[in-house]
Design a protein around this motif. Sequence first.
Motif, short mmCIF file in Angstrom:
data_model
loop_
_atom_site.label_atom_id
_atom_site.label_comp_id
_atom_site.label_asym_id
_atom_site.label_seq_id
_atom_site.Cartn_x
_atom_site.Cartn_y
_atom_site.Cartn_z
N SER A 175 4.89 -41.52 -17.67
CA SER A 175 3.93 -40.81 -18.50
C SER A 175 3.86 -41.52 -19.84
O SER A 175 4.88 -41.73 -20.49
CB SER A 175 4.35 -39.35 -18.71
OG SER A 175 3.49 -38.74 -19.65
N LEU A 176 2.65 -41.89 -20.23
CA LEU A 176 2.47 -42.54 -21.51
C LEU A 176 2.29 -41.52 -22.64
O LEU A 176 2.15 -41.90 -23.79
CB LEU A 176 1.27 -43.50 -21.45
CG LEU A 176 1.42 -44.63 -20.44
CD1 LEU A 176 0.15 -45.47 -20.39
CD2 LEU A 176 2.63 -45.50 -20.74
N MET A 177 2.30 -40.23 -22.28
CA MET A 177 2.18 -39.17 -23.28
C MET A 177 3.56 -38.60 -23.56
O MET A 177 4.39 -38.44 -22.66
CB MET A 177 1.26 -38.06 -22.77
CG MET A 177 -0.15 -38.53 -22.50
SD MET A 177 -1.27 -37.21 -22.02
CE MET A 177 -0.47 -36.48 -20.63
N ASN A 178 3.79 -38.25 -24.80
CA ASN A 178 5.11 -37.77 -25.21
C ASN A 178 5.35 -36.31 -24.86
O ASN A 178 6.33 -35.73 -25.27
CB ASN A 178 5.28 -37.98 -26.72
CG ASN A 178 6.73 -37.96 -27.13
OD1 ASN A 178 7.61 -38.28 -26.34
ND2 ASN A 178 6.98 -37.58 -28.36
N VAL A 179 4.46 -35.70 -24.09
CA VAL A 179 4.65 -34.30 -23.72
C VAL A 179 5.21 -34.15 -22.31
O VAL A 179 5.42 -33.03 -21.84
CB VAL A 179 3.34 -33.48 -23.86
CG1 VAL A 179 2.91 -33.41 -25.31
CG2 VAL A 179 2.25 -34.05 -22.98
N HIS A 180 5.45 -35.28 -21.63
CA HIS A 180 6.03 -35.24 -20.29
C HIS A 180 7.20 -36.21 -20.21
O HIS A 180 7.05 -37.39 -20.54
CB HIS A 180 5.01 -35.63 -19.22
CG HIS A 180 3.93 -34.64 -19.06
ND1 HIS A 180 2.63 -34.88 -19.43
CD2 HIS A 180 3.94 -33.38 -18.58
CE1 HIS A 180 1.89 -33.83 -19.18
NE2 HIS A 180 2.66 -32.89 -18.67
N ALA A 181 8.34 -35.72 -19.78
CA ALA A 181 9.48 -36.59 -19.47
C ALA A 181 9.29 -36.99 -18.01
O ALA A 181 9.62 -36.25 -17.10
CB ALA A 181 10.80 -35.84 -19.65
N TYR A 182 8.67 -38.15 -17.81
CA TYR A 182 8.33 -38.57 -16.46
C TYR A 182 8.48 -40.07 -16.33
O TYR A 182 7.90 -40.84 -17.09
CB TYR A 182 6.88 -38.19 -16.11
CG TYR A 182 6.55 -38.47 -14.67
CD1 TYR A 182 6.78 -37.51 -13.70
CD2 TYR A 182 6.05 -39.69 -14.28
CE1 TYR A 182 6.51 -37.78 -12.36
CE2 TYR A 182 5.77 -39.97 -12.96
CZ TYR A 182 6.01 -39.01 -12.00
OH TYR A 182 5.76 -39.28 -10.68
N GLY A 183 9.26 -40.48 -15.35
CA GLY A 183 9.39 -41.89 -15.03
C GLY A 183 10.04 -42.06 -13.67
O GLY A 183 11.07 -41.44 -13.39
N ILE A 184 9.40 -42.85 -12.84
CA ILE A 184 9.96 -43.17 -11.52
C ILE A 184 9.83 -44.68 -11.35
O ILE A 184 8.79 -45.25 -11.66
CB ILE A 184 9.20 -42.45 -10.38
CG1 ILE A 184 9.31 -40.94 -10.55
CG2 ILE A 184 9.72 -42.87 -9.02
CD1 ILE A 184 8.59 -40.16 -9.47
N ALA A 185 10.90 -45.32 -10.87
CA ALA A 185 10.85 -46.77 -10.71
C ALA A 185 11.76 -47.21 -9.57
O ALA A 185 12.83 -46.64 -9.37
CB ALA A 185 11.27 -47.47 -12.00
N ILE A 186 11.29 -48.21 -8.87
CA ILE A 186 12.12 -48.95 -7.92
C ILE A 186 12.08 -50.39 -8.42
O ILE A 186 11.00 -50.98 -8.54
CB ILE A 186 11.58 -48.90 -6.48
CG1 ILE A 186 11.48 -47.47 -5.97
CG2 ILE A 186 12.45 -49.76 -5.55
CD1 ILE A 186 10.75 -47.35 -4.62
N VAL A 187 13.24 -50.93 -8.75
CA VAL A 187 13.31 -52.28 -9.30
C VAL A 187 14.27 -53.12 -8.47
O VAL A 187 15.44 -52.76 -8.32
CB VAL A 187 13.77 -52.26 -10.77
CG1 VAL A 187 13.84 -53.68 -11.33
CG2 VAL A 187 12.87 -51.38 -11.62
N GLN A 188 13.76 -54.23 -7.98
CA GLN A 188 14.63 -55.23 -7.38
C GLN A 188 14.90 -56.23 -8.50
O GLN A 188 14.01 -57.00 -8.88
CB GLN A 188 13.94 -55.91 -6.19
CG GLN A 188 14.79 -56.93 -5.51
CD GLN A 188 14.07 -57.58 -4.33
OE1 GLN A 188 12.88 -57.40 -4.12
NE2 GLN A 188 14.81 -58.35 -3.57
N PRO A 189 16.10 -56.19 -9.07
CA PRO A 189 16.38 -57.05 -10.23
C PRO A 189 16.35 -58.53 -9.87
O PRO A 189 16.66 -58.92 -8.74
CB PRO A 189 17.79 -56.63 -10.64
CG PRO A 189 18.03 -55.31 -10.00
CD PRO A 189 17.22 -55.33 -8.73
N ALA A 190 16.00 -59.33 -10.84
CA ALA A 190 16.13 -60.77 -10.69
C ALA A 190 17.62 -61.10 -10.58
O ALA A 190 18.47 -60.29 -10.97
CB ALA A 190 15.52 -61.48 -11.90
N GLU A 191 17.91 -62.26 -10.06
CA GLU A 191 19.31 -62.68 -9.86
C GLU A 191 20.12 -62.51 -11.14
O GLU A 191 19.73 -62.98 -12.20
CB GLU A 191 19.34 -64.14 -9.42
CG GLU A 191 20.72 -64.69 -9.25
CD GLU A 191 21.09 -64.91 -7.80
OE1 GLU A 191 22.29 -65.07 -7.55
OE2 GLU A 191 20.21 -64.91 -6.94
N GLY A 192 21.20 -61.76 -11.04
CA GLY A 192 22.11 -61.57 -12.16
C GLY A 192 21.62 -60.59 -13.23
O GLY A 192 22.23 -60.50 -14.29
#
Length: 182
Positions: free
Chosen positions: A101-118
């Motif tokens: 959420s780019l608005m400060n009225v919602h605590a919202y974030g979902i992510a799947i991250v395949q990190p780079a090596e290391g």
Amino acid sequence: MKRLLSLALAAVLTFGLAGCGGSSASQDQTPKDYPAILTASRPQEDNDSYTVFTLEDGAFGAVGAYADELSAEQIDTQGQLSLDMLGLSAEDIQKAAFSVSLMNVHAYGIAIVQPAEGRTDAVKQALSTFIEAQKTAQENYLPDQYAIAKAARLETVKSGEVVLVMCAGQDDVYDSIAKALG
């Protein structure tokens, strides 16, 4: 005769083990559709409200919500803004799908991250900082959103991806994502 039987048995075992190894290797290399996993794991209301941005090979993409209405330049801008909010950089990521959420009225974030090596520790630290920032922003402002931020989940799944889930019903969403990632 014993020698011939031993050689035959050794050949069968060798081919059997090679077959098993080839099977698991091909399973490990099957690409995972992170945006589809996020979309299938969260409520339809979230799919209608929050675009899923992707980053792979340094290029942004977008699906869901209002993604069809965005130009390539807007996808790049909003994708980068979302990535910045999460505290991540393109150098940290091999492949990712994320929605915030780019608005400060919602605590919202979902992510799947395949990190780079290391970069696994750097990814986890950045996402942990995002969670703390959301908690601080909501603590004295919106109690229901503070509760969501406080209950956020940040874990590395068996397949190596770092998963962040900060939304209502986070345990169900996280469990669905973890199951889909294997």
